[in-house]
Design a protein around this motif. Sequence first.
Motif, short mmCIF file in Angstrom:
data_model
loop_
_atom_site.label_atom_id
_atom_site.label_comp_id
_atom_site.label_asym_id
_atom_site.label_seq_id
_atom_site.Cartn_x
_atom_site.Cartn_y
_atom_site.Cartn_z
N UNK A 138 10.21 5.15 18.78
CA UNK A 138 10.03 3.69 18.73
C UNK A 138 8.92 3.32 17.75
N UNK A 139 7.92 4.17 17.65
CA UNK A 139 6.83 3.90 16.70
C UNK A 139 7.33 3.89 15.28
N UNK A 140 8.15 4.87 14.92
CA UNK A 140 8.71 4.92 13.56
C UNK A 140 9.65 3.75 13.31
N UNK A 141 10.48 3.44 14.30
CA UNK A 141 11.40 2.31 14.19
C UNK A 141 10.60 1.00 14.03
N UNK A 142 9.56 0.85 14.84
CA UNK A 142 8.73 -0.34 14.77
C UNK A 142 8.03 -0.48 13.43
N UNK A 201 -0.14 1.56 10.89
CA UNK A 201 0.83 1.40 11.99
C UNK A 201 0.36 2.15 13.24
N UNK A 202 -0.16 3.34 13.04
CA UNK A 202 -0.67 4.11 14.18
C UNK A 202 -1.86 3.40 14.80
N UNK A 203 -2.74 2.86 13.96
CA UNK A 203 -3.91 2.14 14.48
C UNK A 203 -3.48 0.93 15.29
N UNK A 204 -2.57 0.12 14.72
CA UNK A 204 -2.08 -1.06 15.43
C UNK A 204 -1.40 -0.67 16.74
N UNK A 205 -0.62 0.40 16.72
CA UNK A 205 0.07 0.86 17.93
C UNK A 205 -0.94 1.21 19.01
N UNK A 206 -1.98 1.93 18.63
CA UNK A 206 -3.02 2.28 19.58
C UNK A 206 -3.74 1.05 20.11
N UNK A 253 0.83 -1.19 0.00
CA UNK A 253 0.00 0.00 0.00
C UNK A 253 0.87 1.25 0.00
N UNK A 254 0.24 2.38 -0.07
CA UNK A 254 0.94 3.66 -0.06
C UNK A 254 1.52 3.92 1.32
N UNK A 255 2.60 4.68 1.38
CA UNK A 255 3.27 4.97 2.66
C UNK A 255 2.34 5.63 3.66
N UNK A 256 1.54 6.59 3.21
CA UNK A 256 0.65 7.27 4.15
C UNK A 256 -0.39 6.31 4.73
N UNK A 257 -0.80 5.32 3.93
CA UNK A 257 -1.76 4.34 4.44
C UNK A 257 -1.08 3.33 5.36
N UNK A 258 0.18 3.00 5.08
CA UNK A 258 0.95 2.14 5.99
C UNK A 258 1.16 2.87 7.32
#
Length: 117
Positions: A79-83, A59-64, A50-55
């Motif tokens: 850590x979020x960006x690294x993850x 990722x933010x959704x999964x983190x939350x 998928x597109x980077x903005x959608x990834x």
Amino acid sequence: MRNMLMSATVAAALVMTGSTAKAQVNLSEYADPEGFLDIQALTCAQLAGTWQDQADLLSSWYSGWYNGLARRHYMDIRKGREGEHELIVYCKANPQLRVIQAIDVVLKGMREKIKVQ
């Protein structure tokens, strides 16, 4: 003629490197008729494609989601960006896995790395 030569050169380079260009896919392509994504069924291939903005959004959704399960109410942006980076790298290498399986592996690896330091 020049365009044909450039196209042939690009095609030859792709064949030599063994890579093929793939179009990015909008996550909405995987949504049900009501527009919802089954987050637990999403595959690594879908995330990596998928597109980077959608990834980033996923990722933010999964983190939350994971932080909510752990009753943590904060976010470590670094850590979020690294993850996210580790997750996408892992997903590209393991496209057959579901994203939640890949997250489990990546989080365990990040925890182990913290223990060693």
